[in-house]
Design an enzyme around this catalytic site. Structure first.
Site, PDB file in Angstrom:
ATOM      1  N   LYS A 184      -3.085  10.042  -3.611  1.00  0.00           N
ATOM      2  CA  LYS A 184      -2.136  10.034  -3.858  1.00  0.00           C
ATOM      3  C   LYS A 184      -2.121   9.542  -5.254  1.00  0.00           C
ATOM      4  O   LYS A 184      -1.416  11.135  -5.670  1.00  0.00           O
ATOM      5  CB  LYS A 184      -1.198   9.218  -3.109  1.00  0.00           C
ATOM      6  N   ASP A 187       3.036  11.031   0.221  1.00  0.00           N
ATOM      7  CA  ASP A 187       4.511   9.199   0.060  1.00  0.00           C
ATOM      8  C   ASP A 187       5.055   9.446   1.272  1.00  0.00           C
ATOM      9  O   ASP A 187       5.099  10.090   1.979  1.00  0.00           O
ATOM     10  CB  ASP A 187       5.215   8.957  -1.565  1.00  0.00           C
TER      11      ASP A 187
END
Length: 214
Positions: free
Chosen positions: A124, A142
Site C-alpha cells: 500500500k 486502505d
C-alpha cells in the site's frame, strides 16, 4: 459484499467524481519523494492529520535520508512521539534512510519491488508513492477503499489484493490515475463506516447499498 458493478455504471460514478474534484490530492504533507515515503510509512494505523501535525515541523529541516540519519533515532522518536506505534516507526524510518543512502545514492527508488524491500514499506505504501510522485496508476487500498468497494460494488473483494485487482480490472483507464484518491476521500468524508452520509452522496442513485441513511 455487493456484486461487481457493470462498466457503464462505474463509468458514470467516476465521471461524477471527476466532475466534482478533477484533481484529487492526497492529504499527507510532503515536500519531495523521500518525505512522501516517510509520511506514508508513518501513517499506518494513524490519521493523516495526526501525521501532518508531527511531520510539518520535521520536514521543514529534515527532507533527505542523510539529514534523517543526522537527526538520529532519538531525535526522530521525539519528533513523532504523538503518532501511534512511533517507536517502531522511528526505527523503520532510520533503517530505510540508511538503505537509501547506502544503496540508492540517497534517492527513493521508483519500482514497487525496490520500495517494498525497505523496512516498514508494504504494498500500500509503495503504491501511494508510485501514484502520487511518479504518477503511476497504482492503487493503494486502505480501509476506506475496502469498505467503499464492497459496499457499493465498485471494486468488491474478500481482501485488499482482490479489491486492488478489481479496481485495475473494472475502472476505465481514464480514471485509473486518481481512482484510489476519489475512493479514499469518498470513504473518509461521505461513505463513512458507522453512518454513511447517503443524503450527501454524489452516487446515491447508482449505489446498490440497501441500508442507506436518510
Amino acid at each position: 459484499m455487493a456484486k461487481q458493478l457493470d462498466y457503464h455504471t462505474i463509468h458514470a460514478i467516476f465521471s461524477r467524481f471527476q466532475a466534482a474534484e478533477p484533481e484529487p490530492q492526497g492529504e499527507l504533507h510532503h515536500v519531495n519523494a523521500y518525505t512522501l515515503l516517510v509520511a506514508v510509512a508513518l501513517s499506518a494505523q494513524a490519521t493523516d492529520a495526526g501525521v501532518n501535525k508531527a511531520t510539518r515541523p520535521l520536514f521543514a529541516t529534515v527532507d533527505k535520508p542523510q539529514k534523517m540519519l543526522d537527526l538520529g533515532l532519538e531525535g526522530l522518536t521525539e519528533a513523532i512521539k504523538t503518532i501511534g506505534l512511533f517507536r517502531q516507526k522511528a526505527k523503520n524510518v532510520i533503517r530505510l534512510s540508511e538503505i537509501l543512502v547506502n544503496q540508492y545514492g540517497g534517492e527513493v527508488p521508483s519500482s514497487r519491488a525496490a520500495l517494498q524491500s525497505l523496512p516498514g514499506v508494504g504494498r500500500k505504501t509503495a503504491n501511494v508513492v508510485l501514484n502520487m510522485w511518479w504518477h503511476v496508476p497504482a492503487q493503494a487500498v486502505d480501509t476506506h477503499i475496502f469498505r467503499v468497494g464492497n459496499r457499493t460494488g465498485i471494486c468488491p473483494g474478500k481482501d485488499v489484493d482482490q479489491v486492488e485487482r478489481a479496481i485495475e480490472d473494472n475502472i476505465p483507464a481514464e480514471f485509473q490515475q486518481h481512482a484510489h484518491h476519489w475512493l479514499i476521500l469518498h470513504g473518509r468524508y461521505i461513505c463513512t463506516a458507522r453512518k454513511p452520509r447517503c443524503a450527501d452522496c454524489l452516487i446515491r442513485d447508482l449505489c446498490p447499498y440497501e441500508e442507506k441513511t436518510a
